[in-house]
Design an enzyme around this catalytic site. Sequence first.
Site, PDB file in Angstrom:
ATOM      1  N   ASP A  45       9.586 -10.856 -29.523  1.00 59.40           N
ATOM      2  CA  ASP A  45       9.621  -9.728 -30.423  1.00 59.40           C
ATOM      3  C   ASP A  45       8.124  -9.160 -30.258  1.00 59.40           C
ATOM      4  OD1 ASP A  45       9.896  -8.065 -32.378  1.00 59.40           O
ATOM      5  OD2 ASP A  45      11.278  -9.318 -33.981  1.00 59.40           O
TER       6      ASP A  45
HETATM    7  C1  NOJ Z   1      10.099  -5.898 -34.727  1.00 60.98           C
HETATM    8  C2  NOJ Z   1      11.162  -6.290 -35.049  1.00 60.98           C
HETATM    9  O1  NOJ Z   1      11.462  -7.650 -35.609  1.00 60.98           O
HETATM   10  C3  NOJ Z   1      12.378  -6.147 -34.192  1.00 60.98           C
HETATM   11  O2  NOJ Z   1      13.836  -6.156 -34.465  1.00 60.98           O
HETATM   12  C4  NOJ Z   1      12.156  -4.722 -33.240  1.00 60.98           C
HETATM   13  O3  NOJ Z   1      12.992  -4.663 -32.233  1.00 60.98           O
HETATM   14  C5  NOJ Z   1      10.890  -4.577 -32.853  1.00 60.98           C
HETATM   15  N1  NOJ Z   1       9.708  -4.872 -33.886  1.00 60.98           N
HETATM   16  C6  NOJ Z   1      10.317  -3.488 -31.940  1.00 60.98           C
HETATM   17  O4  NOJ Z   1      10.246  -2.296 -32.805  1.00 60.98           O
END
Ligand code: NOJ
Length: 732
Positions: free
Chosen positions: A259
């Site tokens: 993530d």
């Molecule tokens: C953080 C989030 O937790 C995740 O779900 C998302 O895909 C990413 N950012 C990218 O935007």
Amino acid sequence: MNNEELTATDRDRVEGLLRSMTWDEKLAQMQVVFRPDLAELERWIRAGVGAIFWPRSAAAVNAFQRVAVEQTRLGIPLLVGLDVIHGQRTIAPTPLAMAASFDPDVVERTARLAAAEAASGGVNWTFSPMIDVSRDPRWGRVVEGFGEDPYLTAVMGAAMIRGYQGDDLRERSSIAATVKHFVGYGHAEGGRDYNTADMSEHLLRNVYLEPFRAATAAGVAAVMAAFNTIGGKPMHAHRRLLTGVLKDEWGMRGVIVGDADGVGNLVPHGVAADLLDALRQSVRAGLDVEMGGSLTDRGGRALLTSEQLPADRVDDAVRRILTLKARLGLFDQPYVPESAEITEPTRQARALVRAAAARSTVLLKNDGTLPVNLAGRILLTGPYATSTDHLGAWTQSFAAPAGSIAGELASRYPRVTFTIEPGAGFYDDDPADLQAVASAAAGQDLVLVFAGEPSHLSGEAASRSDLRLPGRQEELIRAVAATGVPFVVVLINGRPLVTSGWIDAAPAVLEAWHLGTEAPAAIVDVLTGAAEPAGRLPMSFPRSTGQIPVYYAHENTGRAATTGGTMRQETVDIGLAGPANVAEKYTSKYLDLELGPQFDFGHGGGYTTFRHTNPRLSADRLSRAALANGEQVEVSVNVTNTGGRDGDEVVQLYVRDLVSSVAQPVRLLVAFGRRHVTVGETITVSFELGTEQLGFWDTEANPARFTVEPGTFTLYIGGSLHSTQELTFEVV
Ligand code: NOJ
């Protein structure tokens, strides 16, 4: 062609590339970068980065693909990722809302639409679906998932994957799906986003891992690691789960992506000394793609050496990435036809999400006020009467906006006199005039209250500690109730709310979530009866925030309560008969709250009524050996539409394993089906019952194994959690 299989040409291509890649080129491939500055993004691409976030148009994607394919040494095309969560241009209901439809077809078809729109602009990879089970509505991200139940989440997650990926990832309208967040993210302590999510192996296996197991079986292309720790180990460094369970035990052949800055977060977690240590731990644990761009410097030079990372682990990661690119057909066709980019909803797309939106609504209560006849004089009140904030927490600025409900009503019912008196806003300090609402209500035929949570109060980093309607909206509803004019409350929100401050005073309440681009049209369809509100709650609605977590599939405890909520002193007679006779005082409850949630999982009404009769089993016992051989029994029930109009019933089958080596949930959903039944018609609904439905993960065994224990099971089949249709089944 099976998605998982590569042609011989593609296999040779992947292996050939792997052989010719330098260490720096390999590590550069293992990154997905987000850079709003397109000149900077281009520098990353020239340095060999493997994946980028969508640069906002088909033309921009083609330009960057051209740099990657024609101007880098190896010519490897880019993965182009984006958070396409429940729509790209045409926005469908939020995933939580679509879970309420109890209709996987709704999820699959809207995901297919989202994939087609996104793919036309050059997106080939989405960071969706989120299949984190969550039993804590304080956690704002419940809006992105499918609720509290592992089975419902697994079914809806698999449907969304099918929608995105289609039959073949090479199709122009298919994109790679990512299930997230692996794993346990929805179990954040206190419902606070990013918080620790510690849990037993029993809970992990039986609840939180189940949707991911189903997604792996459904051939999902990617899995995203979660921000949380389990057992003190952040998921980005959790080798036992990333590699041990996901890749080795389940055979997941896709990529594991981190993530955003999740690797870097290992430092503040306190398990890595610095970024390089964090990177080393993550890649060793099984991470294939780092989100952020930390494995190389901007010139593409690897920051870790081959002494710090095992070469075969790096090769495995790069092979997975290149294989995904091949499965997407990117080596043969890296460009998208720019003239075919879809930049706004088509009529068919609008019709699809409008129907999906209506199917996602849940009738929480109704004394007959709904459906309403829109005629005469009608007062519209509440902040959502005029708000256009219907898209939900995770949509992008380029999504097609929604209109307002007031606008929709005025244009569709020009002869009705609508008066708008907002009454209250979303926040405590918004101007509020409850007296004006009370005065305006006098002489009206009906009041429609549109209340809720603005979308930014749910989603990422949007946990709340108090789940009542924000601002002075509860007071507004009570003020409307005091006028004595018939009224309906429509809730528009991203999570289960606490409604106890006003629910008894409301004659009819419709849960309408954030329904997307066509929300106003769908809400009016449902209010007027042009469409049926036949969804069911995918999460329990608590009576109070202090009761959380409250969910249906809980264990019985050794001291289940039958009544709760009395603060009076109780007389306790311990007696001599032992714990079974201990008076009600020593039971599991709150002294100041009734038992159970305000509205259960699976709850929801409709505009007609149903009777369930003749529940039956094709056999009332099966041996473990037969089950192990794949034998199943059929559970059936007759469903009659006993009301005055055609409608949908959601038939739900729950199981309880009465005596087991470990405590089992008091009810567990194992099958459901949404069926249309015409007036007076009787249909038969049947489900199969086999190992998957009767077993559980035995985590006392080493290694953990899925098992069915002999004994008696009670089956509950009907239109709600508290169905009275019971059957007994034996495993011998
Ligand atoms: C953080 C989030 O937790 C995740 O779900 C998302 O895909 C990413 N950012 C990218 O935007």
